[in-house]
Design an enzyme around this catalytic site. Structure first.
Site, PDB file in Angstrom:
ATOM      1  N   GLY A 278      -9.669   4.927  -5.863  1.00 43.55           N
ATOM      2  CA  GLY A 278      -8.354   4.320  -6.112  1.00 43.55           C
ATOM      3  C   GLY A 278      -7.116   4.776  -5.148  1.00 43.55           C
TER       4      GLY A 278
ATOM      5  CB  THR B 122      -2.664  -0.258 -14.286  1.00 43.02           C
ATOM      6  OG1 THR B 122      -2.443  -0.167 -12.647  1.00 43.02           O
ATOM      7  CG2 THR B 122      -1.571  -0.008 -14.943  1.00 43.02           C
ATOM      8  N   GLY B 123      -5.766   1.335 -13.058  1.00 47.25           N
ATOM      9  CA  GLY B 123      -6.883   1.033 -12.437  1.00 47.25           C
ATOM     10  C   GLY B 123      -8.004   1.494 -13.109  1.00 47.25           C
TER      11      GLY B 123
ATOM     12  CG  ASP C  57      -6.498  11.109  -6.577  1.00 46.12           C
ATOM     13  OD1 ASP C  57      -5.767  11.654  -5.676  1.00 46.12           O
ATOM     14  OD2 ASP C  57      -7.156  11.728  -7.479  1.00 46.12           O
TER      15      ASP C  57
ATOM     16  CG  ASP D 206      -1.703   1.300   1.436  1.00 49.69           C
ATOM     17  OD1 ASP D 206      -1.541   2.201   0.650  1.00 49.69           O
ATOM     18  OD2 ASP D 206      -2.601   1.484   2.372  1.00 49.69           O
TER      19      ASP D 206
ATOM     20  CE1 TYR E 148      -8.569   8.387 -15.135  1.00 47.00           C
ATOM     21  CE2 TYR E 148      -6.344   9.246 -15.690  1.00 47.00           C
ATOM     22  CZ  TYR E 148      -7.721   9.639 -14.973  1.00 47.00           C
ATOM     23  OH  TYR E 148      -8.099  10.779 -14.650  1.00 47.00           O
TER      24      TYR E 148
HETATM   25  P1  ADP Z   1      -5.843   5.325 -12.570  1.00 44.81           P
HETATM   26  O1  ADP Z   1      -6.867   6.234 -12.478  1.00 44.81           O
HETATM   27  O2  ADP Z   1      -4.254   5.964 -12.726  1.00 44.81           O
HETATM   28  O3  ADP Z   1      -5.920   4.214 -13.283  1.00 44.81           O
HETATM   29  P2  ADP Z   1      -6.299   4.188  -9.939  1.00 44.81           P
HETATM   30  O4  ADP Z   1      -6.203   4.505  -8.691  1.00 44.81           O
HETATM   31  O5  ADP Z   1      -7.497   3.742 -10.485  1.00 44.81           O
HETATM   32  O6  ADP Z   1      -5.477   5.058 -11.035  1.00 44.81           O
HETATM   33  O7  ADP Z   1      -5.411   2.795 -10.236  1.00 44.81           O
HETATM   34  C1  ADP Z   1      -3.892   2.804 -10.281  1.00 44.81           C
HETATM   35  C2  ADP Z   1      -3.308   1.678  -9.524  1.00 44.81           C
HETATM   36  O8  ADP Z   1      -3.306   1.850  -8.173  1.00 44.81           O
HETATM   37  C3  ADP Z   1      -4.022   0.399  -9.805  1.00 44.81           C
HETATM   38  O9  ADP Z   1      -3.266  -0.624 -10.069  1.00 44.81           O
HETATM   39  C4  ADP Z   1      -4.791   0.225  -8.263  1.00 44.81           C
HETATM   40  O10 ADP Z   1      -4.818  -1.327  -8.039  1.00 44.81           O
HETATM   41  C5  ADP Z   1      -3.477   0.765  -7.444  1.00 44.81           C
HETATM   42  N1  ADP Z   1      -3.869   1.011  -6.225  1.00 44.81           N
HETATM   43  C6  ADP Z   1      -5.116   1.372  -5.604  1.00 44.81           C
HETATM   44  N2  ADP Z   1      -4.802   1.573  -4.291  1.00 44.81           N
HETATM   45  C7  ADP Z   1      -3.409   1.836  -4.063  1.00 44.81           C
HETATM   46  C8  ADP Z   1      -2.499   1.786  -2.916  1.00 44.81           C
HETATM   47  N3  ADP Z   1      -2.944   2.305  -1.719  1.00 44.81           N
HETATM   48  N4  ADP Z   1      -1.317   1.605  -2.767  1.00 44.81           N
HETATM   49  C9  ADP Z   1      -0.634   1.155  -4.174  1.00 44.81           C
HETATM   50  N5  ADP Z   1      -1.492   1.124  -5.344  1.00 44.81           N
HETATM   51  C10 ADP Z   1      -2.826   1.212  -5.380  1.00 44.81           C
END
Ligand code: ADP
Length: 176
Positions: A38, A124-125, A40, A16, A127
């Site tokens: 996500g 990769t989430g 953010d 995390d 987007y």
């Molecule tokens: P985007 O809009 O750029 O796709 P997201 O937040 O939806 O951003 O996803 C980007 C990546 O961050 C995904 O692979 C997701 O699994 C990952 N993610 C979500 N929460 C966390 C966290 N607490 N720490 C690290 N990675 C995370």
């Protein structure tokens, strides 16, 4: 998994990113810098309102660029907010913008004299960027950067969940 690039270290871990103690963590932000879901949302929840306040003052960040704020209550002193591309099939310069998001974040960290930075898997989430393609671009960009600019000692990729970690590990092995 650690690899040495000159005097620097590139590491991939499952975890995390809000728990990271590097000088900066990178946020996969949206261009309005308003927070969201996500990673953010997780960063703003863990870091507190000071981050969003600075984001509001900055106002906007286009895809492929990066800006920096305080880390608020996080262990990391700073958050670098970058905006990755929304995947829409691959013909809209998604690869160029994803590379630029990593590169601009690393350049900003270097310019500010930071020694360690942690990245999530940008785009990769929500987007929708295909994970192995995104992993290859992320890793290649970091390796190339560290070969040119050894001032950053540690780059960590903090992957959320086992599948993301395994994909990054596979792509890192291919690259070396
Ligand atoms: P985007 O809009 O750029 O796709 P997201 O937040 O939806 O951003 O996803 C980007 C990546 O961050 C995904 O692979 C997701 O699994 C990952 N993610 C979500 N929460 C966390 C966290 N607490 N720490 C690290 N990675 C995370």
């Amino acid at each position: 998994m650690d690899v040495n690039i000159g005097s620097s270290t590139l590491t991939i871990v499952e975890g995390d990113i809000t728990k990271e103690a590097t000088d900066a963590i990178v946020n996969a932000a949206n261009s309005g810098l308003r927070g969201g879901g996500g990673v953010d949302g997780a960063i703003h929840r863990a870091g507190g309102p000071a981050i969003l306040e600075e984001c509001r003052a900055i106002g906007h960040c286009p895809p492929g660029r990066a800006v920096m704020t305080t880390g608020g209550n996080l262990k990391a002193r700073f958050v670098i907010h970058t905006v990755g591309p929304v995947w829409s099939g691959g013909n809209r310069n998604e690869a160029g913008l994803l590379k630029s998001a990593y590169l601009e974040s690393l350049r900003l960290a270097s310019k500010k004299g930071l020694k360690s930075v942690s990245f999530p898997a940008i785009s990769t989430g929500a987007y929708g960027y295909p994970l192995s393609d995104a992993a290859r671009i992320a890793l290649q960009t970091a390796v190339d950067f560290l070969r040119e600019d050894p001032s950053i000692e540690t780059v960590r990729f903090v992957l959320f969940g086992r599948p993301a970690f395994e994909t990054f590990a596979e792509e890192l092995k291919k690259l070396l």
